[in-house]
Design a protein around this motif. Structure first.
Motif, PDB file in Angstrom:
ATOM      1  N   ILE A   1     -33.766 -36.533  34.521  1.00  0.00           N
ATOM      2  CA  ILE A   1     -33.395 -37.728  33.753  1.00  0.00           C
ATOM      3  C   ILE A   1     -34.303 -37.873  32.539  1.00  0.00           C
ATOM      4  N   TRP A   2     -35.602 -37.669  32.739  1.00  0.00           N
ATOM      5  CA  TRP A   2     -36.545 -37.793  31.622  1.00  0.00           C
ATOM      6  C   TRP A   2     -36.242 -36.762  30.542  1.00  0.00           C
TER       7      TRP A   2
ATOM      8  N   VAL B   1     -33.978 -35.130  25.102  1.00  0.00           N
ATOM      9  CA  VAL B   1     -33.024 -34.397  24.270  1.00  0.00           C
ATOM     10  C   VAL B   1     -32.206 -35.373  23.428  1.00  0.00           C
ATOM     11  N   ARG B   2     -31.757 -36.453  24.041  1.00  0.00           N
ATOM     12  CA  ARG B   2     -30.984 -37.459  23.306  1.00  0.00           C
ATOM     13  C   ARG B   2     -31.836 -38.095  22.204  1.00  0.00           C
ATOM     14  N   TYR B   3     -33.089 -38.415  22.542  1.00  0.00           N
ATOM     15  CA  TYR B   3     -33.993 -39.040  21.572  1.00  0.00           C
ATOM     16  C   TYR B   3     -34.274 -38.125  20.379  1.00  0.00           C
ATOM     17  N   LEU B   4     -34.454 -36.825  20.640  1.00  0.00           N
ATOM     18  CA  LEU B   4     -34.819 -35.889  19.575  1.00  0.00           C
ATOM     19  C   LEU B   4     -33.635 -35.477  18.706  1.00  0.00           C
TER      20      LEU B   4
ATOM     21  N   ASN C   1     -33.808 -21.880  32.613  1.00  0.00           N
ATOM     22  CA  ASN C   1     -34.981 -22.465  33.273  1.00  0.00           C
ATOM     23  C   ASN C   1     -35.280 -23.882  32.800  1.00  0.00           C
ATOM     24  N   SER C   2     -34.314 -24.533  32.193  1.00  0.00           N
ATOM     25  CA  SER C   2     -34.498 -25.907  31.734  1.00  0.00           C
ATOM     26  C   SER C   2     -34.648 -26.849  32.929  1.00  0.00           C
ATOM     27  N   PRO C   3     -35.490 -27.899  32.800  1.00  0.00           N
ATOM     28  CA  PRO C   3     -35.605 -28.889  33.881  1.00  0.00           C
ATOM     29  C   PRO C   3     -34.400 -29.815  33.973  1.00  0.00           C
ATOM     30  N   TRP C   4     -33.440 -29.629  33.098  1.00  0.00           N
ATOM     31  CA  TRP C   4     -32.248 -30.466  33.035  1.00  0.00           C
ATOM     32  C   TRP C   4     -31.282 -30.065  34.148  1.00  0.00           C
ATOM     33  N   ASN C   5     -31.087 -30.927  35.138  1.00  0.00           N
ATOM     34  CA  ASN C   5     -30.260 -30.600  36.303  1.00  0.00           C
ATOM     35  C   ASN C   5     -28.774 -30.833  36.044  1.00  0.00           C
ATOM     36  N   ARG C   6     -28.253 -30.153  35.068  1.00  0.00           N
ATOM     37  CA  ARG C   6     -26.817 -30.170  34.789  1.00  0.00           C
ATOM     38  C   ARG C   6     -26.354 -28.737  34.570  1.00  0.00           C
ATOM     39  N   PRO C   7     -25.078 -28.440  34.814  1.00  0.00           N
ATOM     40  CA  PRO C   7     -24.562 -27.113  34.470  1.00  0.00           C
ATOM     41  C   PRO C   7     -24.774 -26.830  32.983  1.00  0.00           C
ATOM     42  N   ARG C   8     -24.974 -25.580  32.631  1.00  0.00           N
ATOM     43  CA  ARG C   8     -25.295 -25.229  31.246  1.00  0.00           C
ATOM     44  C   ARG C   8     -24.214 -25.687  30.274  1.00  0.00           C
TER      45      ARG C   8
END
Length: 244
Positions: free
Chosen positions: A176-177, A182-185, A200-207
């Motif tokens: 979530i963080w 990503v949204r902020y930047l 290897n992104s910490p983003w827990n969503r499908p690519r």
């Protein structure tokens, strides 16, 4: 002795210093980090937002967990910490652009003691497009790299010692963080979009979902910048002195 890194463009209620000395006499030795509640002011020193009050006392790991979820607003200028602890812990971590270094430092400085909140008078943090927080496109690459180091620090140093939340809860909080970062930047460059959707992104969503969201936020970001530029251009034309 204590250290208070107060921003030169921030403000405080006139009673803040007196309130700090008031609680200092009753402070337990295990307390190394103290903070004030905050308001957000603009360039004209007008209050734009009253942030929710912090808990009177919370562990450093609980603070970071809620910070990841977006439940805690936090600014360097609101914190006061022991100089001895600062020296013992080696100061602030060396993150690019010092991004996230303060949040990691509060965990390190607090140790096993709680982070205490001083009730009453508030510190006023100034939001401006010329500071590193207000300027979302400033140091984008550095901020993303710092964010990765920060999340790695949490995964390796914070989570193992925390019994209040499961590994899955921490993983979701980190995701979530990162998504909010990503949204902020945004708007992002093509190379940064590729970076945030890598495996290897910490983003827990499908690519594919990461890519779609990053592109949408980037397009929206460009539209916001275009509107801002047009507004400034119209303002300049309207105040231009007519020639005779």
């Amino acid at each position: 002795p204590w250290i208070w890194l107060f921003g030169d463009d921030d403000e405080m209620h006139p009673e803040c210093v007196a309130k700090f000395y008031e609680i200092l006499g009753n402070l337990q030795p295990e307390v190394s980090v103290i903070r004030f509640n905050t308001d957000v002011i603009d360039e004209a020193s007008e209050i734009r937002k009253c942030n929710p009050s912090h808990p009177q006392s919370e562990s450093a790991s609980e603070f970071l967990f809620n910070r990841l979820l977006g439940h805690r607003k936090s600014y360097v200028t609101e914190y006061i910490f022991r100089r001895s602890t600062y020296s013992l812990r080696g100061g602030f971590p060396d993150y690019p652009a010092a991004w996230c270094a303060d949040d990691a430092a509060w965990f390190s400085f607090a140790g096993n003691g709680p982070i205490l909140t001083i009730p009453g008078p508030r510190v006023r943090w100034r939001s401006s497009r010329i500071n590193i927080t207000g300027a979302n496109r400033s140091c984008q690459t550095e901020k993303l790299e710092a964010g990765r180091r920060f999340l790695n620090f949490i995964e390796k140093e914070v989570e193992p010692g925390d019994s209040g939340h499961s590994a899955d809860e921490w993983s979701e909080a980190r995701s979530i963080w990162f998504e909010n970062q990503v949204r902020y930047l945004s708007p992002l460059t093509p190379s940064l979009i590729r970076a945030v959707i890598q495996a290897n992104s910490p983003w827990n969503r499908p690519r594919i979902e990461r890519a779609i969201l990053a592109i949408i936020w980037t397009i929206k970001g460009h539209f916001r910048e275009a509107r801002r530029w047009l507004t400034k251009a119209k303002t300049k034309r309207s105040i231009k002195t007519p020639t005779c």
